[in-house]
Write a protein that holds these residues in place. Structure first.
Motif, mmCIF file in Angstrom:
data_model
loop_
_atom_site.group_PDB
_atom_site.id
_atom_site.type_symbol
_atom_site.label_atom_id
_atom_site.label_comp_id
_atom_site.label_asym_id
_atom_site.label_seq_id
_atom_site.Cartn_x
_atom_site.Cartn_y
_atom_site.Cartn_z
ATOM 1 N N ALA A 189 -15.320 9.270 64.952
ATOM 2 C CA ALA A 189 -16.635 8.829 65.418
ATOM 3 C C ALA A 189 -17.430 10.045 65.881
ATOM 4 O O ALA A 189 -16.858 11.107 66.180
ATOM 5 N N PRO A 190 -18.753 9.930 65.965
ATOM 6 C CA PRO A 190 -19.564 11.069 66.410
ATOM 7 C C PRO A 190 -19.095 11.603 67.760
ATOM 8 O O PRO A 190 -18.646 10.844 68.628
ATOM 9 N N ARG A 191 -19.233 12.881 67.936
ATOM 10 C CA ARG A 191 -18.765 13.554 69.151
ATOM 11 C C ARG A 191 -19.760 13.356 70.290
ATOM 12 O O ARG A 191 -20.878 13.870 70.253
ATOM 13 N N TYR A 192 -19.375 12.580 71.295
ATOM 14 C CA TYR A 192 -20.143 12.370 72.517
ATOM 15 C C TYR A 192 -21.623 12.121 72.259
ATOM 16 O O TYR A 192 -22.500 12.899 72.682
ATOM 17 N N PRO A 193 -21.962 11.023 71.585
ATOM 18 C CA PRO A 193 -23.369 10.767 71.277
ATOM 19 C C PRO A 193 -24.186 10.303 72.479
ATOM 20 O O PRO A 193 -25.418 10.357 72.443
ATOM 21 N N GLY A 194 -23.515 9.830 73.536
ATOM 22 C CA GLY A 194 -24.232 9.317 74.694
ATOM 23 C C GLY A 194 -23.904 10.091 75.950
ATOM 24 O O GLY A 194 -23.263 11.147 75.919
ATOM 25 N N THR A 195 -24.334 9.550 77.085
ATOM 26 C CA THR A 195 -24.084 10.205 78.370
ATOM 27 C C THR A 195 -23.005 9.508 79.179
ATOM 28 O O THR A 195 -22.535 10.059 80.181
ATOM 29 N N THR A 196 -22.599 8.290 78.778
ATOM 30 C CA THR A 196 -21.543 7.567 79.480
ATOM 31 C C THR A 196 -20.390 7.292 78.521
ATOM 32 O O THR A 196 -20.540 7.361 77.298
ATOM 33 N N LEU A 197 -19.244 6.948 79.097
ATOM 34 C CA LEU A 197 -18.086 6.598 78.248
ATOM 35 C C LEU A 197 -18.383 5.354 77.417
ATOM 36 O O LEU A 197 -18.007 5.286 76.247
ATOM 37 N N ARG A 198 -19.062 4.395 77.996
ATOM 38 C CA ARG A 198 -19.392 3.171 77.255
ATOM 39 C C ARG A 198 -20.225 3.504 76.018
ATOM 40 O O ARG A 198 -19.989 2.972 74.931
ATOM 41 N N GLU A 199 -21.176 4.398 76.155
ATOM 42 C CA GLU A 199 -22.001 4.812 75.022
ATOM 43 C C GLU A 199 -21.177 5.574 73.987
ATOM 44 O O GLU A 199 -21.309 5.381 72.781
ATOM 45 N N ASN A 200 -20.296 6.448 74.475
ATOM 46 C CA ASN A 200 -19.509 7.270 73.563
ATOM 47 C C ASN A 200 -18.470 6.457 72.787
ATOM 48 O O ASN A 200 -18.132 6.793 71.652
ATOM 49 N N LEU A 201 -17.970 5.391 73.401
ATOM 50 C CA LEU A 201 -17.016 4.523 72.718
ATOM 51 C C LEU A 201 -17.705 3.414 71.930
ATOM 52 O O LEU A 201 -17.036 2.648 71.218
ATOM 53 N N ALA A 202 -19.021 3.316 72.072
ATOM 54 C CA ALA A 202 -19.809 2.291 71.370
ATOM 55 C C ALA A 202 -19.285 0.896 71.663
ATOM 56 O O ALA A 202 -19.119 0.074 70.754
ATOM 57 N N VAL A 203 -19.040 0.598 72.950
ATOM 58 C CA VAL A 203 -18.581 -0.744 73.346
ATOM 59 C C VAL A 203 -19.613 -1.410 74.241
ATOM 60 O O VAL A 203 -20.497 -0.758 74.779
#
Length: 444
Positions: free
Chosen positions: A430-444
C-alpha cells in the motif's frame, strides 16, 4: 487489487531464546527502551505501517501446573506493559503506528478509553487498540478469577466494553473545545455529555474527562478466530488479526468474516485481515534455511509443552497415549478456554474423529510452538513471491503481521532491509504513509 499493509509483531522479540541468538543485542537487554526506539526507526525507514504489542499478564503455568518451565526457559515471559515503550518510540518517529493490547475480560473500559485517548495525543494519532477476550488461566488468577469466564460470555463482555469506549470517546464532541482567549471560555458545555451506560457488565456515567484525540477513536483490532470471535470482529473491528500459515483456514476465516460483516451491514471490502506470519529471510534461500535450523535447536520437549499448554489453556502433560482430536477440542472448550488455535487446526486438518498418539501430537506441536508452521523461509524473492500469492488467494484485503523467531534486532532489521524493499519495488505494498494518522494510513 489493493496493496498489502505490513505490521511487525514485537510481542516476543525477547523470549523463546531470541535473546541469546547470534545477532542479538549485547549490552542492552529487555526492557531497555533504547532497543525499541532503534527498531522503530528502522521499521519507519522501511515504511512499515504499524508496530504491534500483544500482551498477557500471567506467567505460563498450565504445563504441569507450574511456572518453573516458563521462567527457566523464558517462554512467553517476561511481559511488561508496553504503553510507556510506545510513548518513547513515538518520539523518534513521525509516521509509523503502534498497536497496544488490553483485555476486555479483566480491564475496565473507562480506564482503557482514557489511556488510549492520552496515547493517541502523545503519538499524534498513531494508536491502535487490540482488544482481547483472555483465554488463559494464569491471567485470570491475577485478576481474582478462580476460573475463566465462559468463552461466549467473554465476547459479550468485549462487545459491551468496546461500546462503552466508543461512547466515551464521543462524549466530548470534536468541536467542543473553544479555548476562546477573548471570553475565557474553554469549552462548550452543550457538547460534553455523560453517557449514562448501564449494561450487563459495566455501569459508566461519563463523560470522558479528556480532550478528543487526533483519531477520536483509535483503530480497533481484534483477533477472534472462533465463530463467536469472528462475529465479534464483524460488529466492531476496524482491522482483524488472523492466523497465517494455512491457506484453507485463512480462506475460511475470510469467508466467515465477510458473511458476518454483511449481516452487520458493513462492507467487507473495508475490513482487512493482517495474517500472523513468521519470516526468516536471508540474502539467499540457503542462508535463510541455515537460520531456520538454528531456531529449531532451542525447542526442547519441555519448552514445546509449556508453550502449547499456555496458548490452549489446557495441560497437555496429561494427554493419554492415544486420543481423538475432537474429544480433546471439546475438553478444552469445557474448561472455558478457546477451542481454536493448535487443536482447532488439528480438527480442521484431520476431522474430529481422527485419532492421534501423544507422540504424534507433540511432533506436530513442535512446529506450532516454534511458529515454524506459519513461517516463510527464503531469500527476498522467495518470501515476496509467497506473500504476494497468499495475499491474492486470501482476498487482497489487509496484509501481514510479521514476526521473526531470530534474534532482536537482527531478525526484524533484515526483514526491513531485505524483504520490505523488494515488496515495494514490485508495487505490492500500500502507499507509504499517505495520511497523518494510523487510521488514514491503514485506510480503515
Amino acid at each position: 487489487m489493493s496493496g498489502m499493509h505490513l505490521a511487525y509483531d514485537l510481542s516476543f522479540t525477547h523470549t523463546e531464546g531470541r535473546w541469546a541468538q547470534p545477532g542479538s543485542w549485547v549490552g542492552q537487554d529487555f526492557p531497555d527502551v533504547r532497543m525499541y526506539m532503534e527498531v522503530a526507526r528502522v521499521a519507519e525507514r522501511a515504511g512499515v505501517d504499524m508496530l504491534f504489542f500483544g500482551d498477557g499478564s500471567g506467567v505460563p503455568s498450565t504445563w504441569r501446573g507450574s511456572i518453573d518451565p516458563a521462567v527457566e526457559w523464558g517462554i512467553q515471559w517476561p511481559r511488561h506493559d508496553m504503553s510507556p515503550i510506545i510513548t518513547a518510540m513515538s518520539t523518534v518517529t513521525e509516521n509509523i503506528g503502534f498497536g497496544l493490547t488490553y483485555s476486555s475480560t479483566f480491564m475496565h473500559p473507562f480506564y482503557v478509553a482514557r489511556l488510549l485517548n492520552s496515547l493517541d495525543h502523545v503519538t499524534g494519532g498513531r494508536i491502535a487498540f487490540n482488544v482481547v477476550a483472555s483465554s488463559r488461566g494464569a491471567d485470570a488468577a491475577n485478576y481474582g478469577y478462580a476460573q475463566l469466564i465462559d468463552h461466549d460470555l467473554r465476547y459479550e463482555r468485549m462487545e459491551e466494553f468496546i461500546g462503552v469506549c466508543r461512547a466515551l470517546w464521543d462524549s466530548v464532541a470534536p468541536d467542543a473545545i473553544l479555548r476562546d482567549r477573548a471570553t475565557g471560555r474553554f469549552a462548550d458545555p452543550t457538547k460534553v455529555r455523560s453517557i449514562d451506560h448501564a449494561g450487563r457488565f459495566f455501569t459508566v456515567k461519563g463523560p470522558l474527562a479528556s480532550v478528543p484525540s487526533p483519531q477520536i477513536h483509535p483503530v480497533i483490532v481484534q483477533a477472534g478466530n472462533s465463530p463467536r470471535g469472528i462475529a465479534g470482529s464483524a460488529s466492531f473491528a476496524d482491522l482483524v488479526f488472523g492466523f497465517g500459515g494455512n491457506l484453507g483456514g485463512q480462506q475460511r476465516h475470510r469467508a466467515m468474516l465477510d458473511q458476518a460483516l454483511i449481516a452487520e451491514g458493513r462492507d467487507p471490502a473495508h475490513v482487512g485481515i493482517l495474517w500472523a506470519t513468521q519470516i526468516i529471510v536471508g540474502r539467499t534461500d540457503r542462508e535463510a534455511q541455515s537460520r531456520r535450523d538454528a531456531v529449531m535447536e532451542f525447542w526442547t520437549d519441555e519448552a514445546v509443552g509449556t508453550m502449547l499448554s499456555h496458548n490452549a489453556g489446557y495441560d497437555f502433560s496429561t494427554l493419554p497415549t492415544s486420543f481423538r482430536v475432537g474429544e480433546l477440542r471439546d475438553e478444552i472448550a469445557a474448561t472455558g478456554a478457546s477451542p481454536a488455535g493448535f487443536v482447532g487446526a488439528l480438527v480442521e486438518e484431520f476431522g474430529a474423529e481422527h485419532s492421534l498418539t501423544r507422540t504424534e501430537f507433540f511432533e506436530r506441536g513442535f512446529a506450532a510452538a516454534s511458529g515454524l508452521d506459519h513461517t516463510i523461509v527464503g531469500g527476498p524473492d522467495t518470501v515476496a513471491d509467497a506473500l504476494e500469492a497468499n495475499f491474492e488467494a486470501t482476498g487482497s484485503r489487509g496484509g501481514y503481521m510479521l514476526s521473526s523467531p531470530l534474534a532482536m534486532p537482527a531478525g526484524l532489521a533484515e526483514i526491513s532491509e531485505l524483504l520490505v524493499p523488494q515488496l515495494r519495488r514490485r508495487g505490492a505494498l500500500a502507499p507509504r504513509y499517505p495520511g497523518t494518522t494510523l487510521r488514514e494510513n491503514l485506510a480503515v
